[in-house]
Motif scaffolding. Structure first.
Motif, short mmCIF file in Angstrom:
data_model
loop_
_atom_site.label_atom_id
_atom_site.label_comp_id
_atom_site.label_asym_id
_atom_site.label_seq_id
_atom_site.Cartn_x
_atom_site.Cartn_y
_atom_site.Cartn_z
N GLU A 1 -5.31 23.42 8.32
CA GLU A 1 -6.04 24.01 7.27
C GLU A 1 -6.31 23.19 6.08
N LEU A 2 -5.32 22.62 5.64
CA LEU A 2 -5.37 22.07 4.40
C LEU A 2 -6.53 20.82 4.40
N ALA A 3 -6.19 20.05 5.53
CA ALA A 3 -6.89 18.89 5.96
C ALA A 3 -8.64 19.25 5.99
N GLN A 4 -8.86 20.53 6.62
CA GLN A 4 -10.09 20.93 6.92
C GLN A 4 -10.88 21.79 5.65
N GLY A 5 -9.78 21.93 4.50
CA GLY A 5 -10.37 22.81 3.31
C GLY A 5 -10.64 24.30 3.95
N THR A 6 -9.88 24.75 5.06
CA THR A 6 -10.19 26.23 5.37
C THR A 6 -8.70 26.90 5.33
N VAL A 7 -8.77 28.37 5.62
CA VAL A 7 -7.69 29.01 5.64
C VAL A 7 -7.81 29.94 6.95
N SER A 8 -6.86 30.14 7.62
CA SER A 8 -6.91 30.80 8.82
C SER A 8 -6.68 32.36 8.62
N LEU A 9 -7.41 33.19 9.17
CA LEU A 9 -7.34 34.56 8.81
C LEU A 9 -7.10 35.35 10.40
N LYS A 10 -5.78 36.09 10.18
CA LYS A 10 -5.51 37.00 11.38
C LYS A 10 -5.14 38.21 10.95
N VAL B 1 -9.33 41.43 17.64
CA VAL B 1 -10.06 40.52 16.62
C VAL B 1 -9.40 39.16 16.86
N GLU B 2 -10.26 37.98 17.03
CA GLU B 2 -9.73 36.76 17.10
C GLU B 2 -9.29 36.04 15.67
N GLN B 3 -8.40 35.38 15.69
CA GLN B 3 -7.84 34.61 14.61
C GLN B 3 -9.15 33.80 14.29
N GLU B 4 -9.49 33.68 13.02
CA GLU B 4 -10.63 32.80 12.78
C GLU B 4 -10.24 31.73 11.55
N GLN B 5 -10.83 30.54 11.50
CA GLN B 5 -10.79 29.88 10.31
C GLN B 5 -11.95 29.96 9.43
N LEU B 6 -11.70 30.02 8.32
CA LEU B 6 -12.76 30.30 7.06
C LEU B 6 -12.65 29.49 6.04
N THR B 7 -13.78 29.15 5.21
CA THR B 7 -13.82 28.42 4.28
C THR B 7 -13.13 29.61 3.06
N THR B 8 -12.78 29.04 1.89
CA THR B 8 -12.35 30.01 0.86
C THR B 8 -13.63 30.89 0.55
N ALA B 9 -14.82 30.39 0.45
CA ALA B 9 -15.93 31.16 0.19
C ALA B 9 -16.02 32.13 1.26
N GLN B 10 -15.89 31.95 2.40
CA GLN B 10 -16.15 33.10 3.63
C GLN B 10 -14.78 33.84 3.50
N LEU B 11 -13.57 33.46 3.22
CA LEU B 11 -12.34 34.39 3.00
C LEU B 11 -12.58 35.43 1.83
N LEU B 12 -13.03 34.92 0.79
CA LEU B 12 -13.17 35.53 -0.40
C LEU B 12 -14.42 36.87 -0.04
N GLU B 13 -15.38 36.46 0.86
CA GLU B 13 -16.39 37.29 1.12
C GLU B 13 -15.84 38.70 2.25
N ARG B 14 -14.81 38.12 3.09
CA ARG B 14 -14.45 38.73 4.06
C ARG B 14 -13.42 39.68 3.32
N LEU B 15 -12.60 39.40 2.21
CA LEU B 15 -11.58 40.12 1.70
C LEU B 15 -12.37 41.13 0.73
N GLN B 16 -13.41 40.86 0.07
CA GLN B 16 -14.46 41.62 -0.82
C GLN B 16 -14.76 42.84 0.07
N ASN B 17 -15.23 42.55 1.43
CA ASN B 17 -15.62 43.41 2.21
C ASN B 17 -14.57 44.54 2.45
N GLN B 18 -13.30 44.20 2.56
CA GLN B 18 -12.01 44.98 2.77
C GLN B 18 -11.85 45.93 1.28
N LEU B 19 -12.18 45.38 0.25
CA LEU B 19 -11.85 46.26 -1.15
C LEU B 19 -12.99 47.08 -1.25
#
Length: 101
Positions: A66-75, A82-100
């Motif tokens: 993930e570090l090499a690709q600039g991503t974070v895996s989200l499980k 729901v499949e585990q997915e690799q997200l950019t930080t921006a995508q991760l922020l968006e996903r977590l914001q939706n949870q909030l």
């Protein structure tokens, strides 16, 4: 007590600094985010067990790949369909914001 949103797992030697940077940026962008960083060491399986026990909705996985690709895996720990997915930080922020919301 409010449920945890995320449990941050790191896998690999090079991820310690990146994990701190990621946690800080997530907390800066999402002040209501309840995030725990694994601090007990251990392998991937042990960390995943701790993440599950924590009650967190998501495991955020930061490994060398993930570090090499600039991503974070989200499980999603609460929905095994729901499949585990690799997200950019921006995508991760968006996903977590939706949870909030």
């Amino acid at each position: 007590r409010d449920p945890l949103h995320g449990y941050l797992i790191m896998v690999g030697e090079g991820t310690t600094q990146a994990r701190m940077v990621l946690a800080e940026s997530l907390r800066d962008e999402l002040p209501l985010l309840r995030l725990i960083l694994n601090a007990g060491g251990g392998g991937f399986k042990a960390q995943m067990k701790r993440a599950d026990k924590s009650g967190a909705r998501y495991a955020l996985i930061l490994g060398d790949e993930e570090l090499a690709q600039g991503t974070v895996s989200l499980k999603d720990l609460r929905d095994s369909a729901v499949e585990q997915e690799q997200l950019t930080t921006a995508q991760l922020l968006e996903r977590l914001q939706n949870q909030l919301d």
